[in-house]
Design an enzyme around this catalytic site. Structure first.
Site, PDB file in Angstrom:
ATOM      1  N   SER A 242       0.852  -1.184   0.000  1.00 35.70           N
ATOM      2  CA  SER A 242       0.000   0.000   0.000  1.00 35.70           C
ATOM      3  C   SER A 242       0.890   1.236   0.000  1.00 35.70           C
ATOM      4  O   SER A 242       2.117   1.136  -0.010  1.00 35.70           O
ATOM      5  CB  SER A 242      -0.901   0.008   1.236  1.00 35.70           C
ATOM      6  OG  SER A 242      -0.108   0.087   2.413  1.00 35.70           O
ATOM      7  N   LYS A 243       0.268   2.413   0.044  1.00 35.70           N
ATOM      8  CA  LYS A 243       1.045   3.650   0.002  1.00 35.70           C
ATOM      9  C   LYS A 243       2.019   3.760   1.167  1.00 35.70           C
ATOM     10  O   LYS A 243       3.107   4.299   1.033  1.00 35.70           O
ATOM     11  CB  LYS A 243       0.104   4.856  -0.011  1.00 35.70           C
ATOM     12  CG  LYS A 243      -0.515   5.126  -1.373  1.00 35.70           C
ATOM     13  CD  LYS A 243      -1.248   6.453  -1.381  1.00 35.70           C
ATOM     14  CE  LYS A 243      -1.785   6.743  -2.777  1.00 35.70           C
ATOM     15  NZ  LYS A 243      -2.477   8.041  -2.837  1.00 35.70           N
ATOM     16  N   ARG A 244       1.624   3.240   2.318  1.00 32.59           N
ATOM     17  CA  ARG A 244       2.521   3.354   3.471  1.00 32.59           C
ATOM     18  C   ARG A 244       3.776   2.501   3.299  1.00 32.59           C
ATOM     19  O   ARG A 244       4.785   2.730   3.946  1.00 32.59           O
ATOM     20  CB  ARG A 244       1.797   2.980   4.766  1.00 32.59           C
ATOM     21  CG  ARG A 244       1.379   1.536   4.865  1.00 32.59           C
ATOM     22  CD  ARG A 244       0.497   1.306   6.089  1.00 32.59           C
ATOM     23  NE  ARG A 244      -0.009  -0.046   6.143  1.00 32.59           N
ATOM     24  CZ  ARG A 244       0.639  -1.059   6.681  1.00 32.59           C
ATOM     25  NH1 ARG A 244       1.840  -0.869   7.205  1.00 32.59           N
ATOM     26  NH2 ARG A 244       0.119  -2.260   6.707  1.00 32.59           N
TER      27      ARG A 244
END
Length: 463
Positions: A242-244
């Site tokens: 994911s973006k994290r």
């Protein structure tokens, strides 16, 4: 005789190109190049409400930046709607598809009843062989006549033999909405067939689409391509990327100072290997890549690994290539005196181009500020005295070794060690306590510039 390989990458322009998509594109590109085939780009832009021209352009820019050159013109699905309608009509004429007039309310009731009986929600085929008068006031959808029983199977190039039970996954699914627009699975099949796609490499989130697409291939009499379904990329915590974790827009990596050579090298190893090798140029990958060697298991994303690869390419790529990427970040070494030397002394420790730019600016530009923490830690009244003596003693040297010899003589004469003066000297010359070899910095700046910067720092300390 080997079959001609034609692959494609087919993003939807509803967002920017992310690294999972770039890995898929890269694998398709490499397989086509390895076999002397073609790699095509298709933009699946039939969802007019969600499509973005900016996203389309960003995808094209990402390809250009990475050096993944597609063959032929880009295919835009939005320009092929009449073509899709012709094939829908063909299936209707051949009685392989039909109009369905079931209302939304009826479908909701059907689903509730099935869920109450703990059955899989599915369309019950009530209009499959309908010969009566169509209900008024309902714009029909078009459904394909899917198999009612049995299995759908195919050999996946990565996962091996895959079987689906029709009863578990299929119903007469929609191929055209009530407004006449075709659905995703239908357009994919039409385009892949007409574009001559021989092999489809895609994420295994598309695996559930494959049996539906096989039904359509067979209904239309098209040849079914070879499928390769890639395991997902996970973060280091084992969860879906994911973006994290870093699953951001490809062009964000450019802004972070990552080289395209490093990013492609990093992505190809997220699922594919060649012995224990880690470093591959794009040309080498074109010779070596085989999709049958892609791992079945999910791969793990590590930004530290990407930084390690990026540092390798910063160290090894020629000046012209590095400077080309620096220009894209609004920094140009072309006009800098002894630019090649400056790059050579900086690139040994830089992990990103941003670090390289920061290091270059700290040497090229006289310090306007001095790192307070570094000054407090490394500068004292005693080494300021030696710093002034050093500036006064400086004389012309031709290279870093001569500066080192000169400095050692100075240290011995004054009864001090390099550690007593080195960090204070770095701060005076660059504004902070981190730099390449102090002797290389002295060589690059030259005597007069070094003296001026040391004097300026001494004046700063006196104030």
């Amino acid at each position: 005789m080997q079959k001609k390989i034609i692959t494609r990458f087919a993003p939807s322009p509803t967002g920017y190109l992310h690294i999972g998509g770039l890995r898929t594109a890269l694998y398709n590109y490499l397989y086509a190049k390895n076999r002397g085939g073609k790699f095509l780009l298709r933009i699946e832009d039939t969802d007019l409400k969600r499509n973005s021209q900016e996203a389309t352009q960003a995808i094209i820019e990402a390809f250009k930046w990475c050096g993944l050159h597609y063959d032929e013109e880009i295919v835009y699905q939005s320009k092929r709607l009449e073509l899709y309608k012709q094939y829908i009509q063909r299936l209707l004429d051949e009685k392989k598809a039909y109009y369905c007039y079931t209302s939304k309310e009826e479908l909701d009731e059907l689903r509730k009843a099935q869920e109450a009986r703990k059955e899989r929600p599915r369309y019950d085929g009530r209009y499959r062989d309908f010969k009566g008068i169509a209900p008024s006031g309902i714009e029909p959808v078009v459904r394909i006549k899917a198999p009612l029983s049995g299995e759908i199977s195919f050999n996946d190039g990565i996962k091996g033999k895959i079987k689906f039970k029709v009863a578990d996954i299929l119903d007469d699914f929609i191929i055209a909405r009530s407004d006449g627009t075709p659905t995703y699975n239908f357009t994919v099949v039409i385009d892949d067939a007409l574009m001559g796609i021989s092999d489809v490499i895609r994420g295994d989130d598309h695996l559930s689409n494959t049996p539906k697409q096989i039904v359509l291939y067979e209904a239309l009499g098209f040849e079914i391509p070879q499928f390769f379904h890639l395991a997902m990329i996970h973060g280091e915590d084992g969860k879906k990327l994911s973006k994290r974790h870093g699953a951001t827009d490809v062009m964000e990596y450019k802004a972070m100072g990552i080289l395209p050579e490093a990013l492609l090298n990093f992505l190809v190893r997220l699922g594919w290997s060649h012995n224990d090798d880690e470093i591959f140029s794009l040309a080498e990958l074109e010779k070596l890549f085989n999709p049958h060697h892609i791992s079945k298991s999910a791969s793990s994303y590590s930004f530290k690994k990407l930084e390690w690869l990026n540092a390798h390419y910063i160290k090894t790529l020629p000046f012209e290539r590095i400077n080309q990427q620096l220009k894209d970040l609004n920094f140009d070494l072309s006009a800098v005196h002894k630019a090649g030397f400056l790059l050579d002394i900086l690139r040994q420790r830089a992990k990103t181009l941003l670090e390289l730019i920061l290091g270059a600016k700290s040497i090229l530009e006289p310090p306007k500020h001095y790192d307070e923490a570094a000054v407090k830690k490394f500068v004292n009244d005693e080494n300021l005295i030696f710093l002034e003596k050093f500036a006064n003693a400086l004389k012309a040297q031709s290279n870093a070794k001569e500066f080192e010899d000169f400095t050692n003589e100075f240290l011995e004469k004054n009864g001090i060690k390099l550690k007593d003066i080195a960090q204070a000297l770095r701060i005076a010359l660059t504004g902070n306590a981190v730099s390449p070899s102090i002797f290389e910095v002295l060589e690059f700046l030259g005597i007069q510039e070094c003296k001026q910067r040391i004097q300026k720092f001494l004046e700063f300390r006196k104030k």
